[in-house]
Design a protein around this motif. Sequence first.
Motif, PDB file in Angstrom:
ATOM      1  N   TYR A 110      13.261   9.172   6.574  1.00 39.99           N
ATOM      2  CA  TYR A 110      13.402   7.828   7.130  1.00 39.99           C
ATOM      3  C   TYR A 110      12.302   7.622   8.159  1.00 39.99           C
ATOM      4  N   THR A 111      11.723   6.411   8.167  1.00 43.33           N
ATOM      5  CA  THR A 111      10.665   6.094   9.117  1.00 43.33           C
ATOM      6  C   THR A 111      10.995   4.817   9.873  1.00 43.33           C
ATOM      7  N   ALA A 112      10.499   4.754  11.117  1.00 39.53           N
ATOM      8  CA  ALA A 112      10.564   3.531  11.921  1.00 39.53           C
ATOM      9  C   ALA A 112       9.140   3.059  12.153  1.00 39.53           C
ATOM     10  N   SER A 113       8.837   1.821  11.757  1.00 42.74           N
ATOM     11  CA  SER A 113       7.469   1.312  11.835  1.00 42.74           C
ATOM     12  C   SER A 113       7.252   0.552  13.133  1.00 42.74           C
ATOM     13  N   TYR A 114       5.970   0.263  13.397  1.00 43.72           N
ATOM     14  CA  TYR A 114       5.622  -0.499  14.589  1.00 43.72           C
ATOM     15  C   TYR A 114       6.116  -1.942  14.500  1.00 43.72           C
ATOM     16  N   GLY A 115       6.369  -2.432  13.323  1.00 45.27           N
ATOM     17  CA  GLY A 115       6.886  -3.787  13.180  1.00 45.27           C
ATOM     18  C   GLY A 115       8.397  -3.862  13.241  1.00 45.27           C
ATOM     19  N   GLY A 116       9.065  -2.731  13.468  1.00 48.87           N
ATOM     20  CA  GLY A 116      10.518  -2.729  13.560  1.00 48.87           C
ATOM     21  C   GLY A 116      11.203  -2.484  12.234  1.00 48.87           C
ATOM     22  N   THR A 117      10.444  -2.189  11.185  1.00 50.33           N
ATOM     23  CA  THR A 117      11.030  -1.949   9.873  1.00 50.33           C
ATOM     24  C   THR A 117      11.439  -0.485   9.736  1.00 50.33           C
ATOM     25  N   VAL A 118      12.656  -0.270   9.246  1.00 45.61           N
ATOM     26  CA  VAL A 118      13.122   1.079   8.952  1.00 45.61           C
ATOM     27  C   VAL A 118      13.136   1.248   7.436  1.00 45.61           C
ATOM     28  N   MET A 119      12.548   2.359   6.973  1.00 43.47           N
ATOM     29  CA  MET A 119      12.421   2.585   5.539  1.00 43.47           C
ATOM     30  C   MET A 119      12.951   3.955   5.176  1.00 43.47           C
ATOM     31  N   ALA A 120      13.500   4.060   3.971  1.00 49.27           N
ATOM     32  CA  ALA A 120      13.929   5.340   3.413  1.00 49.27           C
ATOM     33  C   ALA A 120      12.932   5.745   2.342  1.00 49.27           C
ATOM     34  N   TRP A 121      12.579   7.038   2.339  1.00 48.06           N
ATOM     35  CA  TRP A 121      11.590   7.564   1.398  1.00 48.06           C
ATOM     36  C   TRP A 121      12.239   8.687   0.618  1.00 48.06           C
ATOM     37  N   GLU A 122      12.230   8.560  -0.694  1.00 48.19           N
ATOM     38  CA  GLU A 122      12.925   9.525  -1.539  1.00 48.19           C
ATOM     39  C   GLU A 122      11.953  10.151  -2.528  1.00 48.19           C
ATOM     40  N   PRO A 123      11.945  11.488  -2.622  1.00 45.77           N
ATOM     41  CA  PRO A 123      11.065  12.135  -3.604  1.00 45.77           C
ATOM     42  C   PRO A 123      11.363  11.640  -5.015  1.00 45.77           C
ATOM     43  N   ASN A 124      10.292  11.322  -5.738  1.00 42.80           N
ATOM     44  CA  ASN A 124      10.426  10.824  -7.102  1.00 42.80           C
ATOM     45  C   ASN A 124       9.277  11.403  -7.914  1.00 42.80           C
TER      46      ASN A 124
END
Length: 387
Positions: free
Chosen positions: A223-237
Amino acid sequence: MADWSKLSMDVLGLIHDKLSIPDCIRLKASCKSWNLAFKFKHHRPPKLQSPWLMLPDHNDTMAWFFSIADKKIYKVPCPEPMISRRICIGSCHGWLITVDDNCNMHLLNPLTGVQIPLPSVTTLPFVKIVQDSQEPISKFMIGEQQRNGVVVYMVYSIWRMHRFFFHKAVLSMAPDADGSFTIVMIYSVWKRLAFARAGDEAWTSIQTPHGFHDVIHCNDKFYTASYGGTVMAWEPNGLAIVSEIISSDIDEAYIGCMMYLVESPDDNLMLIARHAGEGPIISHTSLFLVFSLDEQDLQWKKVKSLHQQTLFLGGNQSMFLPAADFPELKQNCIYFTNNILEFCGYFHYADSDIGVFNMESKKIEPIDHLGRHLNWPPSVWFFPSLS
């Protein structure tokens, strides 16, 4: 007098299972037979310890760790390259992620001495070494591709590269006997993402327009928190890591803050905003705001109390510990270090931004018995493990 070195492996194993990590380290050094017994994997690992704080020091071969529980410093021998010339850009699962003064990267368990090299930084896009006849590495050329496709390069000295190019990295798990793990790193002045798996010879850059504050691993995802306030989930694929936007509704008032992610004790995702007030030399932490993700409507809800939990933030993967199990910890508090390498790199001798934030009183207190330490290399929380 009894010869303790001739105790059977089974008896030594029973003793091992009752010991704390500092006791294990002392006894491993006491004689060869005890050290051999402690290498067997069927023994239970020592019980979870409250974290140690890795301190800056100029000893080339020994890492210094401050134990909150014992209120003392442990000096641990470390392998080459010299530990005093490394920075730690990550700490999780009992391992440190380090960068030496030539920008070589390693995973290091300082308690076992096991070390695993990571891919070269030059395998990242648009990173080149400039060599001369005197030194194998003279400078680095760091590029960024513009929207028109043109790559614009900047020249970094080794000094600048070491301090300002690397930001944070986390592991999916502790490297096991097969060496299985995935590592995700935030790098460059634009705070980009890259990942590598065990055995990879190169980093794989993740193409995204965002720059990032923080990255954690939980529930088999990054999971990442960006400078724009967006939180994203990253899943191996397969050979890639694919993303999913979770929420982007962070109030604009918090976007200028340093942000951290953490998994709560009940497996919920939490976001922490770190405010800085102006000090006489550099900005120091003044306030933390804590939010919890409402999974139904994907909105962030403000949290007023951590209750009986204690939170550890900084260059480590953020982590909660129950204060009831660790009487040396203060409940409803955030123990923090400064992991903004730009500040630490410039202001070596300023007072370090380390302390304990009380969620109820909103006050910051020093860590008991820690004393004053330099800003460089930056201190980092380390959860000791003999795995």
